[in-house]
Design a protein around this motif. Structure first.
Motif, mmCIF file in Angstrom:
data_model
loop_
_atom_site.group_PDB
_atom_site.id
_atom_site.type_symbol
_atom_site.label_atom_id
_atom_site.label_comp_id
_atom_site.label_asym_id
_atom_site.label_seq_id
_atom_site.Cartn_x
_atom_site.Cartn_y
_atom_site.Cartn_z
ATOM 1 N N LYS A 177 -21.890 67.014 -4.643
ATOM 2 C CA LYS A 177 -21.304 66.320 -3.385
ATOM 3 C C LYS A 177 -21.876 65.649 -2.239
ATOM 4 C CE LYS A 177 -17.253 69.029 -4.023
ATOM 5 N NZ LYS A 177 -16.419 70.130 -2.991
ATOM 6 N N LYS A 178 -22.724 65.968 -1.806
ATOM 7 C CA LYS A 178 -24.149 65.873 -0.967
ATOM 8 C C LYS A 178 -24.349 63.873 -1.600
ATOM 9 C CE LYS A 178 -24.899 70.298 1.587
ATOM 10 N NZ LYS A 178 -26.297 70.769 1.467
ATOM 11 N N LYS A 179 -24.421 64.117 -2.261
ATOM 12 C CA LYS A 179 -25.650 63.034 -3.227
ATOM 13 C C LYS A 179 -24.783 62.132 -3.233
ATOM 14 C CE LYS A 179 -29.534 65.064 -5.459
ATOM 15 N NZ LYS A 179 -30.602 65.403 -6.510
ATOM 16 N N TYR A 239 -22.372 61.383 -10.140
ATOM 17 C CA TYR A 239 -22.302 62.035 -9.128
ATOM 18 C C TYR A 239 -20.481 62.596 -9.730
ATOM 19 C CZ TYR A 239 -26.038 60.999 -7.274
ATOM 20 O OH TYR A 239 -27.516 60.656 -6.978
ATOM 21 N N ASP A 240 -19.277 61.586 -9.793
ATOM 22 C CA ASP A 240 -18.100 61.876 -9.325
ATOM 23 C C ASP A 240 -17.986 62.838 -10.830
ATOM 24 O OD1 ASP A 240 -16.865 61.027 -7.609
ATOM 25 O OD2 ASP A 240 -17.042 59.032 -8.891
ATOM 26 N N GLN A 257 -26.065 48.634 1.939
ATOM 27 C CA GLN A 257 -26.748 47.090 0.737
ATOM 28 C C GLN A 257 -25.392 46.302 1.447
ATOM 29 O OE1 GLN A 257 -29.431 47.404 -0.473
ATOM 30 N NE2 GLN A 257 -28.923 45.192 -0.309
ATOM 31 N N ALA A 258 -24.331 46.296 1.106
ATOM 32 C CA ALA A 258 -23.042 45.558 1.346
ATOM 33 C C ALA A 258 -22.985 44.489 2.099
ATOM 34 C CB ALA A 258 -21.584 46.343 1.118
ATOM 35 N N ARG A 259 -23.220 45.197 3.567
ATOM 36 C CA ARG A 259 -23.610 44.758 5.198
ATOM 37 C C ARG A 259 -24.862 43.849 4.848
ATOM 38 N NH1 ARG A 259 -21.839 49.803 7.014
ATOM 39 N NH2 ARG A 259 -24.444 50.366 7.869
ATOM 40 N N MET A 283 -25.174 58.680 -1.712
ATOM 41 C CA MET A 283 -25.159 57.458 -2.262
ATOM 42 C C MET A 283 -24.174 55.473 -1.666
ATOM 43 S SD MET A 283 -24.337 56.309 -6.863
ATOM 44 C CE MET A 283 -22.319 57.335 -6.419
ATOM 45 N N GLU A 284 -23.136 56.787 -1.179
ATOM 46 C CA GLU A 284 -22.087 55.476 -0.571
ATOM 47 C C GLU A 284 -21.787 55.521 0.941
ATOM 48 O OE1 GLU A 284 -17.901 58.016 -2.671
ATOM 49 O OE2 GLU A 284 -18.691 58.653 -0.491
ATOM 50 N N ARG A 285 -23.112 55.650 1.489
ATOM 51 C CA ARG A 285 -23.777 55.571 2.803
ATOM 52 C C ARG A 285 -24.525 54.289 2.274
ATOM 53 N NH1 ARG A 285 -27.822 58.807 5.450
ATOM 54 N NH2 ARG A 285 -28.830 57.769 3.331
ATOM 55 N N ASP A 286 -25.175 54.304 1.173
ATOM 56 C CA ASP A 286 -26.444 53.328 1.003
ATOM 57 C C ASP A 286 -25.236 52.171 0.714
ATOM 58 O OD1 ASP A 286 -28.461 55.011 1.529
ATOM 59 O OD2 ASP A 286 -29.159 55.692 -0.312
#
Length: 384
Positions: free
Chosen positions: A208-210, A181-182, A221-223, A214-217
C-alpha cells in the motif's frame, strides 16, 4: 591325558593383559598400513569433469549420447520412468516432479525448472499435481530472482488450486518485487480472510505504501511530461514564426521535435530549446582541411557567429596559426547543394533564415576555411 592337564592349568587373561594385547595389535596394523606404498587414487571423477561423467551414467544422463546408442541399463531405465508408452500422463508428471524436487533440494534451480516444465507439458488431468508443478517451478524462479515468472507460475498454481496458500503468498511477494502493487494487495487480502498473519500484514502495508509512492511519482512525471509537451509546442511555434526551413518537412504541420534532434553521437540531449523567448541552437563547425569539428551545445540566436569563433580560436590543432576570426571564411551548404558564404558578424538567427539555408538534423552546420587558401579553392571547386 597330559595335554588335558596342561590346558586346564592355563590361566585366563586379565583385563590389563587384554588391553595390552589390543594396543599391540593396533600398533602392528598401523605399522603395516604405513609401510604400504602410497598411491594417489585415480579411478574417481576429476573435480572439473564430474558433471560430464554423471551425464554418462545411466542413472543421471539427461540426453542421448552423440552416437545415439544407450546402454541396455540406461535404455531400460528411461523407458521405465519416462517413456509415454509405458507411463500415463499422471505418472510422467509425477516422475518429472520428483526429478525437479531432487534438483531443487540440491539448489540446482535451473535443472529443477526443466524438470517441472516437462511435468507441466504432460497436461495430466490431476489438478493437485499441476498446482504443485507450477508452485514448485515458481519457487525455483523465485530463488533465481525471476520474479515475473514466479508470479505467473504462482497464479497458474492458484488456477488449479485456489486454496494453495504457499502459491498465493509467493504470488504476493513476487508481485511486490515487480511493482504490481494492486495484485500484491489482492493476494494479501485473500490470505488474511483465512487467518491473521504478521508477515502477510506487513507485506500488505508495504504494498500500500509503495503504491502511494508510485502514484505520486506518476502524477509528478505526468506534470513533467505535460510541461515538456508544452515547451515542444512553444519551440515549434517559434521556429515557424521565424520562418526557419527544415529538411524533411513539407509544411508547418510536418514539423516535429524528433526531426530536430542532433544526429551526432552523444548530442541528442542538446536539442534546440527556448529560453526567455530566445532559441538556443546546437551548432557544428567543420574544418575540412584537418577533418576536425567543433560542437557548440547552445548558441543563442541573438548572438553573432563570430562570438563563437572567438571562443574557439586559436585552436590547439592549428600549429601554423592559419585560423583566426580575421583570416577565415565561413560557408554553409544550401538547399541548392551549393556553398554560400556568410557574414560571421550577423546573428545566428539571421543566418538561419537566409534564402538558401535549410536546417538539417536540428543542427546548423558551417564550414570554416582559411581565406584565399588552396584548401578553400579546392572546397569551392568540389561543388562545380
Amino acid at each position: 591325558m597330559a595335554e588335558e592337564v596342561k590346558n586346564e592349568s592355563k590361566k585366563p587373561m586379565t583385563d590389563e593383559e587384554r588391553l595390552a594385547l589390543c594396543e599391540k595389535m593396533d600398533k602392528e596394523l598401523d605399522d603395516f598400513i604405513n609401510s604400504l606404498e602410497r598411491k594417489r587414487y585415480t579411478e574417481g571423477w576429476a573435480e572439473d569433469k564430474w558433471e560430464e561423467e554423471m551425464d554418462k551414467h545411466p542413472f543421471f544422463m539427461k540426453q542421448t549420447p552423440d552416437n545415439g546408442e544407450l546402454s541396455p541399463l540406461a535404455e531400460g531405465l528411461a523407458k521405465l520412468k519416462y517413456d509415454p508408452e509405458e507411463n500415463t500422463p499422471l505418472e510422467l508428471a509425477t516422475n518429472y516432479k520428483e526429478d525437479g524436487n531432487f534438483n531443487f533440494k540440491h539448489k540446482n534451480y535451473r535443472l529443477a525448472i526443466l524438470g517441472y516444465t516437462e511435468g507441466i507439458k504432460q497436461k495430466c488431468d490431476d489438478a493437485e499435481i499441476n498446482a504443485s508443478l507450477y508452485n514448485n517451478r515458481a519457487a525455483a524462479h523465485w530463488h533465481l530472482k525471476n520474479y515475473r515468472s514466479a508470479l505467473y507460475d504462482s497464479e497458474k498454481a492458484l488456477s488449479f488450486n485456489p486454496s494453495h496458500s504457499k502459491a498465493r503468498l509467493r504470488a504476493a511477494k513476487a508481485a511486490l518485487e515487480v511493482a504490481k502493487y494492486d495484485t500484491c494487495i489482492g493476494h494479501c487480502q485473500k490470505l488474511l480472510e483465512d487467518k491473521s498473519d504478521k508477515e502477510i500484514t506487513e507485506l500488505l502495508n508495504s504494498a500500500k505504501k509503495k503504491k502511494l509512492v508510485m502514484e505520486r511519482d506518476q502524477r509528478k512525471q505526468a506534470r513533467i511530461n505535460a510541461k515538456k509537451e508544452e515547451q515542444k509546442d512553444t519551440v515549434i511555434q517559434a521556429i515557424i514564426e521565424r520562418g526557419i526551413k527544415l529538411s524533411n518537412c513539407d509544411d508547418e504541420d510536418d514539423i516535429d521535435l524528433s526531426k530536430l534532434e542532433p544526429s551526432l553521437p552523444g548530442a541528442q540531449d542538446a536539442i534546440v530549446n527556448l529560453e526567455n523567448g530566445i532559441l538556443r541552437w546546437p551548432i557544428l563547425l567543420l574544418y575540412p582541411e584537418y577533418q576536425m569539428t567543433d560542437f557548440v551545445r547552445a548558441c543563442p540566436e541573438n548572438v553573432p557567429l563570430l562570438s563563437q569563433l572567438e571562443q574557439l580560436f586559436p585552436a590547439p590543432w592549428d600549429e601554423e596559426n592559419k585560423y583566426s576570426c580575421r583570416t577565415v571564411n565561413v560557408y554553409y551548404e544550401g538547399r541548392d547543394k551549393m556553398p554560400h558564404i556568410v557574414d560571421p558578424l550577423k546573428n545566428l538567427g539571421d543566418l538561419l533564415v537566409m534564402k538558401y539555408f535549410v536546417l538539417k538534423a536540428g543542427t546548423p552546420a558551417f564550414f570554416v576555411l582559411p581565406r584565399g587558401s588552396k584548401v578553400e579553392r579546392r572546397f569551392l571547386e568540389s561543388y562545380i
